[in-house]
Enzyme design. Structure first.
Site, PDB file in Angstrom:
ATOM      1  CB  SER A 103      -0.941  -0.040   1.204  1.00  0.00           C
ATOM      2  OG  SER A 103      -1.985   0.893   1.057  1.00  0.00           O
ATOM      3  CE  LYS A 155     -18.616  18.993  10.567  1.00  0.00           C
ATOM      4  NZ  LYS A 155     -17.204  19.087  10.139  1.00  0.00           N
TER       5      LYS A 155
END
Length: 289
Positions: A103, A155
């Site tokens: 990765s 949010k």
């Protein structure tokens, strides 16, 4: 007289002797970190990288990578700093994979002009992953009412204490695709025609060093000392670049300050670091390490 002059010269200037700076980039890639939780980030590696490129007589800079990945932003920043200095100093970069370059660890590795891996190392995992836990029923069971107030309807996206929403997951997946495409483009830019046309190459799979050579993810198999001495001669000296140390051997920070005494704030950071350490352990665990 010639022997005397030779002894007075720095090793890097002696005939037949080559000094190669070596950086070890080991650990999960995360912003922050500290004495109790060392991690890889631009802040923790920039000084070492710049020092390694300050050897004018060195033919190459050698970098050892051993990382399960982590923050794609920090990985790319480290990659970019290496490439910027390589271009500025006109230096070739050799990357050596130890146990793992996966990765973000592989993203850093492609900063090398050549990547050399141990046959049994693990390489790849070119993908993006996000993970969390969901506890929507836990609060009810323990009799706690959760109250969340936001300005902006999104949010509280992916709040682990609320039921998962399909639109939130779709939004996250779209973000992951964009980050994945950036990763793929970087690998293709650096590896080019070396990459084999394999449908699994960018799916997040990972392979042994030996198989990675067949796929074009690395350029060769071997270890740092053997490869460098074969190329630059048996008198080649590997100079490990490490953080500076204080008067009593303690490592200094990036700006030269030594670690302070234990305070409540530091104690709190240790507790917080335990959670991060568990996350880091999970990153290594994905690859059986």
């Amino acid at each position: 007289m010639k022997k005397l002059i030779r002894r007075l010269l720095p090793k890097s200037m002696r005939p037949g002797e080559v000094t190669i700076p070596v950086i070890r980039l080991q650990g999960a890639i995360m912003s922050g970190g500290g004495q109790f939780r060392p991690t890889l980030s631009l802040a923790t590696t920039a000084g070492l990288i710049e020092k390694a490129f300050s050897f004018p007589a060195a033919p190459v800079v050698a970098i050892s990578v051993n990382s399960p990945g982590g923050s794609p932003v920090q990985a790319r920043l480290i990659y970019k700093r290496i490439r910027d200095l390589a271009a500025e100093k006109n230096k070739k970069v050799l990357v050596f994979v130890e146990d793992l370059a996966a990765s973000g660890g592989y993203m850093i590795a492609v900063a090398g002009d050549e990547i050399i891996a141990d046959p049994s190392s693990i390489v790849g995992s070119i993908g993006v992953v996000s993970s969390s836990f969901g506890f929507p029923e836990l609060l009810k069971k323990i009799g706690v009412e959760r109250r969340v107030y936001t300005a902006g309807k999104n949010k509280a996206t992916l709040d682990p204490f609320q039921p998962e929403k399909k639109e939130d997951v779709e939004r996250l997946k779209k973000l992951q695709v964009e980050v994945h495409e950036t990763f793929i483009d970087l690998v293709k830019e650096r590896r080019g025609a070396k990459l084999k046309d394999d449908p699994d190459l960018f799916t997040g799979l990972f392979w042994s060093g030996k198989r990675s050579l067949e796929l074009g993810l690395v350029d060769g198999l071997g270890d740092m000392r053997t490869v460098l001495r074969d190329r630059y001669g048996p008198k080649t000296e590997l100079r490990l670049i490490t953080p500076p140390r204080g008067l009593f051997g303690r490592r200094l920070g990036m700006f030269g300050s030594s670690s302070p005494a234990l305070t409540p704030d530091i104690a709190a950071s240790i507790a917080s670091g335990l959670v991060d350490a568990a996350e880091e352990r999970a990153l290594w665990g994905r690859f059986g390490l």
